[in-house]
Design a protein around this motif. Structure first.
Motif, PDB file in Angstrom:
ATOM      1  N   UNK A  10       0.904  -1.247  -0.133  1.00 57.22           N
ATOM      2  CA  UNK A  10      -0.036   0.348   0.397  1.00 57.22           C
ATOM      3  C   UNK A  10       0.635   0.986   0.040  1.00 57.22           C
ATOM      4  N   UNK A  11       2.086   0.949   0.567  1.00 58.47           N
ATOM      5  CA  UNK A  11       2.765   2.229   0.323  1.00 58.47           C
ATOM      6  C   UNK A  11       3.750   2.652  -0.924  1.00 58.47           C
ATOM      7  N   UNK A  12       3.325   3.629  -1.572  1.00 60.98           N
ATOM      8  CA  UNK A  12       4.162   4.633  -2.184  1.00 60.98           C
ATOM      9  C   UNK A  12       5.233   4.806  -2.176  1.00 60.98           C
ATOM     10  N   UNK A  13       6.758   3.975  -3.213  1.00 61.74           N
ATOM     11  CA  UNK A  13       7.968   4.438  -3.003  1.00 61.74           C
ATOM     12  C   UNK A  13       8.675   4.370  -4.742  1.00 61.74           C
ATOM     13  N   UNK A  14       9.555   4.849  -4.415  1.00 55.54           N
ATOM     14  CA  UNK A  14      10.525   4.656  -5.656  1.00 55.54           C
ATOM     15  C   UNK A  14      10.596   3.588  -6.354  1.00 55.54           C
ATOM     16  N   UNK A  15      10.796   3.305  -7.340  1.00 58.03           N
ATOM     17  CA  UNK A  15      11.122   1.535  -8.090  1.00 58.03           C
ATOM     18  C   UNK A  15      12.837   1.460  -7.119  1.00 58.03           C
ATOM     19  N   UNK A  16      12.484  -0.077  -6.921  1.00 55.13           N
ATOM     20  CA  UNK A  16      13.316  -0.631  -5.796  1.00 55.13           C
ATOM     21  C   UNK A  16      13.540  -1.590  -6.392  1.00 55.13           C
ATOM     22  N   UNK A  17      15.006  -1.732  -6.168  1.00 50.65           N
ATOM     23  CA  UNK A  17      15.670  -3.440  -6.542  1.00 50.65           C
ATOM     24  C   UNK A  17      16.191  -4.348  -5.755  1.00 50.65           C
ATOM     25  N   UNK A  18      15.707  -5.002  -4.850  1.00 49.56           N
ATOM     26  CA  UNK A  18      16.950  -5.530  -4.177  1.00 49.56           C
ATOM     27  C   UNK A  18      17.614  -6.951  -4.472  1.00 49.56           C
ATOM     28  N   UNK A  19      18.720  -7.082  -4.583  1.00 50.39           N
ATOM     29  CA  UNK A  19      19.683  -8.070  -5.208  1.00 50.39           C
ATOM     30  C   UNK A  19      19.743  -8.586  -3.966  1.00 50.39           C
ATOM     31  N   UNK A  20      20.005 -10.170  -4.261  1.00 50.83           N
ATOM     32  CA  UNK A  20      19.890 -10.933  -3.235  1.00 50.83           C
ATOM     33  C   UNK A  20      19.743 -12.002  -3.173  1.00 50.83           C
ATOM     34  N   UNK A  36       7.631  -2.499   6.258  1.00 50.76           N
ATOM     35  CA  UNK A  36       7.194  -1.017   5.769  1.00 50.76           C
ATOM     36  C   UNK A  36       6.906  -0.889   4.775  1.00 50.76           C
ATOM     37  N   UNK A  37       6.090  -1.862   4.278  1.00 56.16           N
ATOM     38  CA  UNK A  37       5.630  -1.964   3.625  1.00 56.16           C
ATOM     39  C   UNK A  37       5.964  -1.435   2.402  1.00 56.16           C
ATOM     40  N   UNK A  38       6.793  -1.781   1.616  1.00 59.50           N
ATOM     41  CA  UNK A  38       7.267  -0.221   0.204  1.00 59.50           C
ATOM     42  C   UNK A  38       7.023  -1.655  -0.398  1.00 59.50           C
ATOM     43  N   UNK A  39       7.064  -1.172  -1.638  1.00 58.58           N
ATOM     44  CA  UNK A  39       7.183  -1.332  -2.891  1.00 58.58           C
ATOM     45  C   UNK A  39       8.529  -2.169  -3.316  1.00 58.58           C
TER      46      UNK A  39
END
Length: 225
Positions: A10-20, A36-39
């Motif tokens: 539900x939380x709007x955010x910058x586009x994030x890509x986590x390499x994992x 944190x409900x971050x996209x």
């Protein structure tokens, strides 16, 4: 890059890509983003098969390490820095903390990185630190002593915290280290860490975090064959 998860929230955010890589310390960042409900997207890069040390990942992080966070094309590396960024963006009991409280949390995360993680690296890859197999065996033995001392210090610090407070990024970091301690063979026989185990249990008792941990364990188990 062998696998891609997409998390929507539900939380709007910058586009994030986590390499994992599954069951790496990057799991702490997955947990923080989820809490944190971050996209975000999660791109799996297997450290077990050497993908982190090969192209194309090396063009993203020349050190060949996860976690690596891509925020609208800006690359952030190092677990403590990424967790600090997520905490500032998403709150999670962090934004309202007094400066001294934040400094103490950061101090403990740095101790975890410098002492606990470094000892694990020496145990898992002793030949990187020794010129011969015999020397590597001694490195591994000394690293295990160091690991026990590092966990003891982390346990002491975690024990000083208020366990009734909301979860913070330190909890996600410490919880992953607690998982390593019980899942890895080298963790057997180390000194008890009840406060650290309690942090892990808090994460496991939070449904959306438990889902992430279960996904990660399943991915790791599949990679191990």
């Amino acid at each position: 890059m062998c696998e891609l998860f997409i998390r929507k929230s539900a939380r709007e955010s910058n586009h994030m890509r986590l390499y994992h890589s599954p069951m790496s310390i990057a799991l702490a960042c997955r947990l923080a983003l989820t809490a944190a409900d971050i996209d975000h997207e999660v791109v799996i890069v297997s450290s077990l098969s050497g993908e982190t040390k090969q192209a194309p990942f090396l063009s993203i992080n020349p050190l060949g390490e996860v976690p690596t966070l891509d925020v609208d094309g800006a690359i952030v590396t190092q677990t403590v820095a990424i967790l600090n960024f997520i905490a500032d963006l998403g709150g999670q009991g962090w934004v309202d903390a007094a400066p001294i409280a934040r400094a103490k949390e950061l101090s403990t995360m740095i101790v975890a990185a410098v002492e606990v993680q470094s000892a694990w690296k020496m145990i898992n890859r002793p030949n990187r630190y020794a010129p011969s197999d015999a020397a590597a065996a001694e490195v591994g033995a000394q690293a295990r002593i160091r690991l026990d001392a590092a966990y003891t210090e982390l346990e002491r610090r975690i024990g000083l915290r208020d366990t009734s407070s909301p979860l913070t990024v330190l909890d996600y970091y410490a919880g992953v280290l607690a998982l390593w301690k019980i899942m890895a063979p080298a963790g057997k026989g180390l000194s008890p860490t009840p406060h650290l185990d309690a942090v892990k249990d808090r994460l496991m008792n939070t449904p959306k975090l438990r889902q992430v941990i279960d996904e990660d364990i399943a991915s790791y188990t599949a990679m191990m064959g």
